[in-house]
Design a protein around this motif. Structure first.
Motif, PDB file in Angstrom:
ATOM      1  N   MET A 295     -11.842  73.057 -30.029  1.00  0.00           N
ATOM      2  CA  MET A 295     -11.976  72.720 -28.629  1.00  0.00           C
ATOM      3  C   MET A 295     -13.098  73.572 -28.030  1.00  0.00           C
ATOM      4  N   SER A 296     -14.120  72.932 -27.503  1.00  0.00           N
ATOM      5  CA  SER A 296     -15.250  73.704 -26.984  1.00  0.00           C
ATOM      6  C   SER A 296     -14.924  74.302 -25.617  1.00  0.00           C
ATOM      7  N   GLN A 297     -15.556  75.420 -25.353  1.00  0.00           N
ATOM      8  CA  GLN A 297     -15.369  76.141 -24.100  1.00  0.00           C
ATOM      9  C   GLN A 297     -16.620  75.998 -23.243  1.00  0.00           C
ATOM     10  N   HIS A 298     -16.414  75.931 -21.940  1.00  0.00           N
ATOM     11  CA  HIS A 298     -17.510  75.754 -20.998  1.00  0.00           C
ATOM     12  C   HIS A 298     -17.424  76.819 -19.922  1.00  0.00           C
ATOM     13  N   GLU A 299     -18.578  77.299 -19.476  1.00  0.00           N
ATOM     14  CA  GLU A 299     -18.617  78.249 -18.366  1.00  0.00           C
ATOM     15  C   GLU A 299     -18.897  77.506 -17.077  1.00  0.00           C
ATOM     16  N   VAL A 300     -18.024  77.749 -16.108  1.00  0.00           N
ATOM     17  CA  VAL A 300     -18.096  77.086 -14.816  1.00  0.00           C
ATOM     18  C   VAL A 300     -18.216  78.155 -13.733  1.00  0.00           C
ATOM     19  N   VAL A 301     -19.174  77.980 -12.834  1.00  0.00           N
ATOM     20  CA  VAL A 301     -19.298  78.866 -11.682  1.00  0.00           C
ATOM     21  C   VAL A 301     -18.660  78.162 -10.490  1.00  0.00           C
ATOM     22  N   LEU A 302     -17.739  78.867  -9.848  1.00  0.00           N
ATOM     23  CA  LEU A 302     -17.022  78.332  -8.698  1.00  0.00           C
ATOM     24  C   LEU A 302     -17.312  79.154  -7.454  1.00  0.00           C
ATOM     25  N   LEU A 303     -17.260  78.504  -6.305  1.00  0.00           N
ATOM     26  CA  LEU A 303     -17.205  79.183  -5.019  1.00  0.00           C
ATOM     27  C   LEU A 303     -15.883  78.784  -4.379  1.00  0.00           C
ATOM     28  N   LEU A 304     -15.165  79.784  -3.896  1.00  0.00           N
ATOM     29  CA  LEU A 304     -13.887  79.548  -3.245  1.00  0.00           C
ATOM     30  C   LEU A 304     -13.970  80.090  -1.828  1.00  0.00           C
TER      31      LEU A 304
ATOM     32  N   ILE B  83     -15.610  80.991 -14.667  1.00  0.00           N
ATOM     33  CA  ILE B  83     -14.416  80.569 -15.394  1.00  0.00           C
ATOM     34  C   ILE B  83     -14.834  80.009 -16.744  1.00  0.00           C
ATOM     35  N   ARG B  84     -14.030  80.234 -17.750  1.00  0.00           N
ATOM     36  CA  ARG B  84     -14.221  79.559 -19.037  1.00  0.00           C
ATOM     37  C   ARG B  84     -13.085  78.550 -19.165  1.00  0.00           C
ATOM     38  N   THR B  85     -13.453  77.300 -19.468  1.00  0.00           N
ATOM     39  CA  THR B  85     -12.463  76.224 -19.553  1.00  0.00           C
ATOM     40  C   THR B  85     -12.785  75.287 -20.706  1.00  0.00           C
ATOM     41  N   HIS B  86     -11.771  74.560 -21.129  1.00  0.00           N
ATOM     42  CA  HIS B  86     -11.966  73.508 -22.133  1.00  0.00           C
ATOM     43  C   HIS B  86     -12.026  72.133 -21.462  1.00  0.00           C
ATOM     44  N   LEU B  87     -11.821  72.081 -20.159  1.00  0.00           N
ATOM     45  CA  LEU B  87     -11.800  70.812 -19.426  1.00  0.00           C
ATOM     46  C   LEU B  87     -13.212  70.261 -19.215  1.00  0.00           C
ATOM     47  N   SER B  88     -13.321  68.949 -19.176  1.00  0.00           N
ATOM     48  CA  SER B  88     -14.584  68.298 -18.845  1.00  0.00           C
ATOM     49  C   SER B  88     -14.857  68.492 -17.347  1.00  0.00           C
ATOM     50  N   PRO B  89     -16.071  68.201 -16.868  1.00  0.00           N
ATOM     51  CA  PRO B  89     -16.347  68.357 -15.443  1.00  0.00           C
ATOM     52  C   PRO B  89     -15.371  67.584 -14.545  1.00  0.00           C
ATOM     53  N   ILE B  90     -15.100  66.331 -14.861  1.00  0.00           N
ATOM     54  CA  ILE B  90     -14.183  65.538 -14.025  1.00  0.00           C
ATOM     55  C   ILE B  90     -12.751  66.031 -14.158  1.00  0.00           C
ATOM     56  N   GLN B  91     -12.333  66.408 -15.355  1.00  0.00           N
ATOM     57  CA  GLN B  91     -10.998  66.982 -15.528  1.00  0.00           C
ATOM     58  C   GLN B  91     -10.863  68.270 -14.715  1.00  0.00           C
ATOM     59  N   PHE B  92     -11.909  69.093 -14.729  1.00  0.00           N
ATOM     60  CA  PHE B  92     -11.860  70.342 -13.975  1.00  0.00           C
ATOM     61  C   PHE B  92     -11.847  70.064 -12.476  1.00  0.00           C
ATOM     62  N   LEU B  93     -12.621  69.081 -12.021  1.00  0.00           N
ATOM     63  CA  LEU B  93     -12.600  68.690 -10.608  1.00  0.00           C
ATOM     64  C   LEU B  93     -11.192  68.250 -10.209  1.00  0.00           C
ATOM     65  N   ASP B  94     -10.581  67.389 -11.004  1.00  0.00           N
ATOM     66  CA  ASP B  94      -9.215  66.935 -10.706  1.00  0.00           C
ATOM     67  C   ASP B  94      -8.255  68.123 -10.651  1.00  0.00           C
ATOM     68  N   PHE B  95      -8.437  69.063 -11.570  1.00  0.00           N
ATOM     69  CA  PHE B  95      -7.593  70.250 -11.627  1.00  0.00           C
ATOM     70  C   PHE B  95      -7.723  71.089 -10.356  1.00  0.00           C
ATOM     71  N   VAL B  96      -8.958  71.394  -9.914  1.00  0.00           N
ATOM     72  CA  VAL B  96      -9.102  72.226  -8.718  1.00  0.00           C
ATOM     73  C   VAL B  96      -8.674  71.471  -7.458  1.00  0.00           C
TER      74      VAL B  96
END
Length: 141
Positions: free
Chosen positions: A1-10, A62-75
């Motif tokens: 499962m590949s990992q992705h780095e995501v930069v978030l602003l909260l 954040i490091r995640t295994h989720l795709s961009p749309i999966q991560f969007l749905d998650f947040v």
């Protein structure tokens, strides 16, 4: 499962703003995502709407295994769970909010869909508070 780095602003401008941000990060982490870095807290005035409620903001990698749309749905599910009532993308306008989680970048991906644009150009190029929070994140990850 590949990992992705995501930069978030909260951001949060209702209730205990810092606690809201910390709770959102815990919820992100609780689903198997790894928090690699968190910025200092920064306060800012509301942008593109009028309110007397000041925002508290942070940036995070954040490091995640989720795709961009999966991560969007998650947040978005975290925002809803924490009590965010309206989404500015849906309503077409900004308002006070208990939590706002924006995906600024996802690896080095350029991605555009009806629901998501990566990189998030407003945060990268237009908003001063974003540039302050992201100055050590975007170019040094």
């Amino acid at each position: 499962m590949s990992q992705h780095e995501v930069v978030l602003l909260l951001g949060s401008n209702l209730g205990d703003r810092k606690k809201n941000l910390e709770q959102a990060l815990e919820k992100i982490k609780s689903k198997g995502n790894e928090i690699l870095k968190i910025s200092e807290f920064l306060t800012s005035e509301p942008i593109e709407f009028v309110s007397s409620n000041i925002f508290c903001n942070i940036a995070s990698i954040i490091r995640t295994h989720l795709s961009p749309i999966q991560f969007l749905d998650f947040v978005k599910s975290i925002e809803n769970e924490m009590g965010r009532i309206s989404d500015s993308k849906v309503s077409g306008s900004y308002s006070d909010r208990i939590i706002d989680i924006d995906i600024v970048s996802y690896d080095n991906l350029n991605f555009v869909s009806e629901r998501l644009e990566i990189p998030h150009k407003k945060h990268l190029f237009e908003r001063e508070f974003s540039r302050v929070l992201l100055k050590d994140f975007i170019y040094k990850t």
